[in-house]
Design a protein around this motif. Structure first.
Motif, PDB file in Angstrom:
ATOM      1  N   ARG A 286       0.835  -1.213   0.000  1.00 19.70           N
ATOM      2  CA  ARG A 286       0.000   0.000   0.000  1.00 19.70           C
ATOM      3  C   ARG A 286       0.869   1.263   0.000  1.00 19.70           C
ATOM      4  O   ARG A 286       0.585   2.226  -0.721  1.00 19.70           O
ATOM      5  CB  ARG A 286      -0.930  -0.012   1.212  1.00 19.70           C
ATOM      6  CG  ARG A 286      -1.964   1.106   1.219  1.00 19.70           C
ATOM      7  CD  ARG A 286      -2.911   0.971   2.413  1.00 19.70           C
ATOM      8  NE  ARG A 286      -3.654  -0.273   2.337  1.00 19.70           N
ATOM      9  CZ  ARG A 286      -4.762  -0.423   1.618  1.00 19.70           C
ATOM     10  NH1 ARG A 286      -5.229   0.593   0.903  1.00 19.70           N
ATOM     11  NH2 ARG A 286      -5.397  -1.576   1.617  1.00 19.70           N
TER      12      ARG A 286
ATOM     13  N   ALA B  53       2.424   1.609  -3.466  1.00 23.35           N
ATOM     14  CA  ALA B  53       1.416   2.011  -4.442  1.00 23.35           C
ATOM     15  C   ALA B  53       1.164   3.513  -4.357  1.00 23.35           C
ATOM     16  O   ALA B  53       1.031   4.197  -5.389  1.00 23.35           O
ATOM     17  CB  ALA B  53       0.127   1.234  -4.199  1.00 23.35           C
TER      18      ALA B  53
ATOM     19  N   ASN C 203      -3.225   2.186  -7.107  1.00 22.69           N
ATOM     20  CA  ASN C 203      -3.851   1.584  -5.937  1.00 22.69           C
ATOM     21  C   ASN C 203      -3.117   0.312  -5.532  1.00 22.69           C
ATOM     22  O   ASN C 203      -2.304  -0.214  -6.274  1.00 22.69           O
ATOM     23  CB  ASN C 203      -5.343   1.329  -6.166  1.00 22.69           C
ATOM     24  CG  ASN C 203      -5.596   0.401  -7.347  1.00 22.69           C
ATOM     25  OD1 ASN C 203      -4.970  -0.649  -7.469  1.00 22.69           O
ATOM     26  ND2 ASN C 203      -6.534   0.792  -8.215  1.00 22.69           N
ATOM     27  N   ALA C 204      -3.428  -0.163  -4.337  1.00 18.11           N
ATOM     28  CA  ALA C 204      -2.719  -1.327  -3.795  1.00 18.11           C
ATOM     29  C   ALA C 204      -2.932  -2.561  -4.658  1.00 18.11           C
ATOM     30  O   ALA C 204      -2.032  -3.398  -4.794  1.00 18.11           O
ATOM     31  CB  ALA C 204      -3.183  -1.591  -2.364  1.00 18.11           C
ATOM     32  N   ALA C 205      -4.114  -2.693  -5.253  1.00 21.87           N
ATOM     33  CA  ALA C 205      -4.390  -3.848  -6.114  1.00 21.87           C
ATOM     34  C   ALA C 205      -3.452  -3.860  -7.319  1.00 21.87           C
ATOM     35  O   ALA C 205      -2.947  -4.921  -7.712  1.00 21.87           O
ATOM     36  CB  ALA C 205      -5.843  -3.838  -6.562  1.00 21.87           C
ATOM     37  N   GLN C 206      -3.197  -2.702  -7.904  1.00 25.51           N
ATOM     38  CA  GLN C 206      -2.286  -2.632  -9.052  1.00 25.51           C
ATOM     39  C   GLN C 206      -0.869  -3.040  -8.655  1.00 25.51           C
ATOM     40  O   GLN C 206      -0.173  -3.709  -9.406  1.00 25.51           O
ATOM     41  CB  GLN C 206      -2.290  -1.207  -9.630  1.00 25.51           C
ATOM     42  CG  GLN C 206      -3.543  -0.862 -10.400  1.00 25.51           C
ATOM     43  CD  GLN C 206      -3.546   0.586 -10.855  1.00 25.51           C
ATOM     44  OE1 GLN C 206      -3.776   1.513 -10.070  1.00 25.51           O
ATOM     45  NE2 GLN C 206      -3.270   0.789 -12.123  1.00 25.51           N
TER      46      GLN C 206
ATOM     47  N   THR D 172      -0.109  -5.114  -6.262  1.00 29.87           N
ATOM     48  CA  THR D 172      -0.155  -6.564  -6.084  1.00 29.87           C
ATOM     49  C   THR D 172      -0.088  -7.271  -7.426  1.00 29.87           C
ATOM     50  O   THR D 172       0.581  -8.301  -7.569  1.00 29.87           O
ATOM     51  CB  THR D 172      -1.447  -6.966  -5.343  1.00 29.87           C
ATOM     52  OG1 THR D 172      -1.447  -6.352  -4.056  1.00 29.87           O
ATOM     53  CG2 THR D 172      -1.531  -8.478  -5.178  1.00 29.87           C
ATOM     54  N   HIS D 173      -0.772  -6.716  -8.429  1.00 29.18           N
ATOM     55  CA  HIS D 173      -0.752  -7.320  -9.759  1.00 29.18           C
ATOM     56  C   HIS D 173       0.650  -7.286 -10.359  1.00 29.18           C
ATOM     57  O   HIS D 173       1.077  -8.242 -11.023  1.00 29.18           O
ATOM     58  CB  HIS D 173      -1.729  -6.589 -10.682  1.00 29.18           C
ATOM     59  CG  HIS D 173      -3.167  -6.794 -10.318  1.00 29.18           C
ATOM     60  ND1 HIS D 173      -4.162  -5.887 -10.637  1.00 29.18           N
ATOM     61  CD2 HIS D 173      -3.788  -7.799  -9.634  1.00 29.18           C
ATOM     62  CE1 HIS D 173      -5.318  -6.338 -10.191  1.00 29.18           C
ATOM     63  NE2 HIS D 173      -5.114  -7.479  -9.572  1.00 29.18           N
TER      64      HIS D 173
ATOM     65  N   SER E  49       2.781  -9.924  -8.644  1.00 26.20           N
ATOM     66  CA  SER E  49       2.365 -11.304  -8.929  1.00 26.20           C
ATOM     67  C   SER E  49       2.529 -11.656 -10.399  1.00 26.20           C
ATOM     68  O   SER E  49       2.180 -12.764 -10.814  1.00 26.20           O
ATOM     69  CB  SER E  49       0.908 -11.516  -8.498  1.00 26.20           C
ATOM     70  OG  SER E  49       0.043 -10.661  -9.227  1.00 26.20           O
TER      71      SER E  49
ATOM     72  N   SER F  37       0.554  -8.106 -14.132  1.00 22.46           N
ATOM     73  CA  SER F  37       0.613  -6.834 -14.851  1.00 22.46           C
ATOM     74  C   SER F  37       2.074  -6.448 -15.048  1.00 22.46           C
ATOM     75  O   SER F  37       2.924  -6.738 -14.194  1.00 22.46           O
ATOM     76  CB  SER F  37      -0.113  -5.746 -14.060  1.00 22.46           C
ATOM     77  OG  SER F  37      -0.069  -4.509 -14.753  1.00 22.46           O
TER      78      SER F  37
END
Length: 283
Positions: free
Chosen positions: A30, A33, A39-42, A44-45, A48, A51
């Motif tokens: 977070r 990011a 954002n935190a999801a991006q 993480t992507h 992983s 992305s």
């Protein structure tokens, strides 16, 4: 940007290395990011492998993580910006992704080291030998898929026979040189090919004979694919659930040590060729 449904091994490795750098810096996903304006999801992507990440963002991340290792940053940038679509892409959707991942790793390899105990290494196999090996897989492959598997394996030899071959060293136990995979005639051709390839300046073949005293390395089978820097190397090992990709620094050091031990126990290249030549006389 759409997320990748099936990241390659190299894409997964890039994300994993960025996560290691973040964790070493004591930062959360977070926090990182927020510094990038995503954002935190991006984040993480990215970590992983789902992305990609641009060179600009990668270098910004390295700055936030206080990473001053220019060799590492350069190597990660090369992975992030690589758009190579090699010959292995012809097999995407036809063969399992692991086959393509291995070929891609080999394409970018700086060296390749193998230790094999029961089979001739894949890069040194004839088509008849490879077909016999794949034929024992359960469930059995249909004839059309078997042909595709063999074709893919033969094309992997590009790293040995192409214009810019990599340094390759194989250590093979005598057991692999006595099990007559594919029958007597096919196996004789396999040993002949092994001898021929071992004559190349960039190929080294070593043998571990049965009568070697105090050899305890029967569990050391491995494929070590050299990365642009030692930290980015990869060891591959066959496991009951499939091929395992090993890339933690501690484990890489462990397998480098194992390779050195097995190498010290093996015959030198000249005596290894003599050994294989004598075996051909028995067929």
């Amino acid at each position: 940007m759409a997320l990748r449904s099936h990241p390659t091994a190299r894409q997964l490795r890039l994300g994993a290395e960025l996560r290691k750098l973040r964790e070493a810096a004591g930062m959360t996903a977070r926090e990182t990011a927020a510094l990038l304006g995503v954002n935190a999801a991006q984040m993480t992507h990215i970590e992983s492998g789902l992305s990609g990440v641009s060179e600009v963002r990668l270098r910004r991340l390295a700055g936030h993580y206080a990473c001053t290792d220019e060799d590492l940053i350069g190597a990660l940038t090369a992975i992030a910006t690589d758009r190579t679509r090699g010959w292995w892409e012809e097999y995407r959707g036809v063969l399992p992704p692991v086959f393509l991942d291995v070929a891609e790793l080999e394409h970018h390899a700086t060296f390749r080291h193998d230790v094999e105990l029961l089979h001739v290494p894949g890069l040194l196999q004839t088509s008849d030998y490879a077909q016999a090996v794949f034929s024992y897989t359960r469930p059995e492959f249909p004839a059309s898929e078997l042909e595709t598997l063999v074709s893919h394996r033969m094309r992997r030899r590009t790293i040995l026979e192409g214009e810019d071959p990599v340094e390759y060293e194989a250590i093979i136990h005598e057991s692999a040189l006595r099990i007559r995979v594919g029958g007597r005639k096919a196996f004789r051709s396999q040993l002949d090919q092994l001898l021929g390839l071992s004559e190349a300046d960039h190929v080294t073949v070593r043998v571990i004979p049965f009568d070697l005293d105090d050899f305890a390395g029967a569990s050391c089978a491995m494929m070590h694919v050299g990365g642009p820097i030692p930290r980015l190397g990869t060891v591959l090992r066959d496991a009951p659930h499939g091929t395992a990709f090993i890339d933690s620094e501690a484990q890489l050091d462990h397998f480098r040590t194992l390779f050195r031990k097995v190498k010290r126990a093996s015959l030198d290249p000249d005596h290894s060729r003599d050994f294989i030549h004598e075996l051909t006389k028995e067929l």
